[in-house]
Enzyme design. Structure first.
Site, PDB file in Angstrom:
ATOM      1  CE  LYS A  72       0.004  -1.997   4.106  1.00 55.20           C
ATOM      2  NZ  LYS A  72       0.140  -3.385   3.619  1.00 55.20           N
ATOM      3  CG  ASN A  73       4.038  -3.504   4.367  1.00 55.49           C
ATOM      4  OD1 ASN A  73       2.843  -3.698   4.500  1.00 55.49           O
ATOM      5  ND2 ASN A  73       4.594  -3.110   3.223  1.00 55.49           N
ATOM      6  CB  CYS A  77      -2.895  -4.929  -3.920  1.00 54.10           C
ATOM      7  SG  CYS A  77      -3.149  -3.882  -2.513  1.00 54.10           S
ATOM      8  NE  ARG A 112       1.624  -8.794  -4.202  1.00 54.02           N
ATOM      9  CZ  ARG A 112       1.158  -8.051  -3.204  1.00 54.02           C
ATOM     10  NH1 ARG A 112      -0.071  -7.692  -3.168  1.00 54.02           N
ATOM     11  NH2 ARG A 112       1.960  -7.685  -2.234  1.00 54.02           N
ATOM     12  CG  ASP A 163       4.716  -0.742  -1.060  1.00 50.67           C
ATOM     13  OD1 ASP A 163       4.291  -1.385  -2.038  1.00 50.67           O
ATOM     14  OD2 ASP A 163       4.829  -1.237   0.085  1.00 50.67           O
ATOM     15  NE  ARG A 194      -5.835  -4.146   1.995  1.00 46.26           N
ATOM     16  CZ  ARG A 194      -5.186  -4.952   1.171  1.00 46.26           C
ATOM     17  NH1 ARG A 194      -5.584  -5.059  -0.077  1.00 46.26           N
ATOM     18  NH2 ARG A 194      -4.157  -5.665   1.569  1.00 46.26           N
TER      19      ARG A 194
END
Ligand code: UD1
Length: 418
Positions: A20-21, A114, A119, A301, A393
């Protein structure tokens, strides 16, 4: 809702999806060029859908078939990113650099994402202004202008993944060389740098920096996304927490090194081949110390699913989160399942318990959701996980893959892939 009847040791093999990233910045990199970009091994998940919607809203035409995205540019791009899409996913903020570099201006809302800490995006903004961008933050939006970005040396106070990617993307069309000192070295950042090289910007990595040589214009490219080390790590932890035997295929084992070392330290048997990793539990796992760090450190993560695993490991574990100050949304829910965890600032002191008990839980973010699913797989009785939108997601076909490993798990609705 996801419903799990726990207590089955998982066994068998699954294939890792594309990362995903890595897919998200790759999709945004297509904004740098009018030429076609083809991405392979793209995972089917909500964040990718959001990224596709976003580049479509900015003027790209995207065909998504199986794991392949074909991105073309039928007309002019818009410099303004729709607020709703950027708020939905923090990574959307990465369109700022490419739009600015390509169009000389961009308007992008400050991001959402999230709930795992404050952040900020200060490092992104400082870096872009060092390249000559005029930036104004007004009413929740960033207004950026730069007739032509100029390559410079930028030092990051922290090796932020997003800020490094933002600067590589902008630097790809800047005049001269952009050097990022103290860059993030996550495999997903390196994957983006490979795509930028394929588009015609030359990127080189050195011990202390990454340097991108900007090009006047970029070409098209075909690029395969690397495997998802976080998804792979989640399946390995699912094998470990259920005291089963799980193999994940199609991975780059080196990307999982920090997790594998910790699993071995805990007493889990780990084997690796060229593109697979497997775990087997033949004796009771022991508690270990874990501190999250930028790559090659232990990934933040994987902290939530690791905490689920350590909740059932013998003795004490100390888990310290150094990347996101508030990434503990899973802890309260694990306590309700019977875990013994005491939080002190950014650390969790975990005392392994004999068993967890299924109950109704709610996911607060993507990885907290994965942690609760894992806890549910090992718990006695039935665990219900609400807030599955968070899970979808970031995970492609999580429930189907776990069922293939023998889990008794059901979902109301999953992702439907194009
Ligand atoms: C990316 C990943 C996310 C992962 C994280 C860390 C994507 C889409 N997401 O997020 O899954 O958990 O890397 O590996 O790739 N920070 C600042 N100022 C900034 C930018 C970041 O202070 O301008 C701080 C953040 O608040 C955080 C830390 O730096 O405390 C790390 O953030 P960063 O590496 O930027 O993570 P993301 O790119 O948001």
């Amino acid at each position: 809702m996801i419903v799990i009847q726990g207590g089955q040791p998982l066994s068998g093999s699954v294939r890792a999806a594309g990362a995903k990233n890595a897919a998200l910045p790759a999709i945004f990199a297509s904004l740098l060029t009018p030429e076609p970009v083809e991405l392979l091994n793209v995972p089917c998940l909500r964040d990718v859908e959001t990224a596709v919607e976003l580049v479509r809203a900015l003027g790209k035409e995207v065909v998504w078939e199986g794991g392949r995205l074909s991105i073309r540019e039928p007309g002019p791009l818009s410099p303004r990113a729709p607020e709703e899409l950027v708020r939905r996913m923090r990574a959307s903020f990465l369109v700022l650099g490419p739009l600015l570099a390509r169009l000389g201006q961009a308007q992008v809302p400050l991001p959402g994402g999230c709930a795992i800490g404050t952040r900020p995006v200060d490092l992104h903004l400082k870096g872009l202004s060092a390249l000559g961008a005029e930036l104004e933050v007004r009413e929740g939006w960033v207004y950026a202008r730069a007739p032509k970005l100029q390559g410079r040396t930028v030092y990051l106070d922290y090796p932020s993944v997003g800020a490094t990617e933002q600067l590589l993307l902008a630097g790809a069309l800047a005049a001269g060389e952009t050097a990022v000192l103290n860059p993030a070295r996550e495999p997903e950042v390196v994957d983006l740098s490979r795509l930028l090289s394929a588009l015609g910007a030359r990127v080189r990595w050195a011990d202390d920096r990454v340097v991108v040589q900007g090009a006047g214009a970029l070409s098209g490219a075909r690029h395969a996304i690397i495997p998802d080390r976080i998804e792979a790590g989640t399946f390995l932890l699912a094998g470990a927490i259920t005291k089963g035997e799980v193999r994940v295929e199609g991975v780059i084992p080196e990307h999982l090194a920090a997790l594998l070392v910790k699993l071995e330290e805990a007493g889990v048997e780990v084997s690796c081949g060229e593109d697979w990793v497997s775990v087997a539990v033949r004796r009771d796992p022991q508690g270990v110390g874990v501190e999250t760090r930028p790559y090659p450190g232990f990934p933040t993560d994987l902290q939530p699913p690791m905490v689920s695993f350590l909740s059932l490991a013998k003795g004490e574990s100390l888990v310290t989160e150094t990347v996101f100050e508030d990434r503990f949304g899973h802890v309260g829910e694990l306590l309700r399942m019977g875990a013994s965890i005491r939080r002190q600032g950014a650390s969790l002191l975990i005392r392994g318990v004999e068993g967890l008990t299924g109950t109704r839980t709610a996911a607060s973010d993507i990885r907290a959701g994965a942690a609760l699913v894992l806890a549910g797989l090992a718990a006695r009785g039935t665990t219900e996980v609400e807030g599955t939108d968070h899970i979808y997601r970031g995970y492609e076909g999580l429930v189907a893959k776990l069922r293939r490993l023998g889990a008794q798990i059901w979902e109301e609705k999953g992702n439907t892939c194009p």
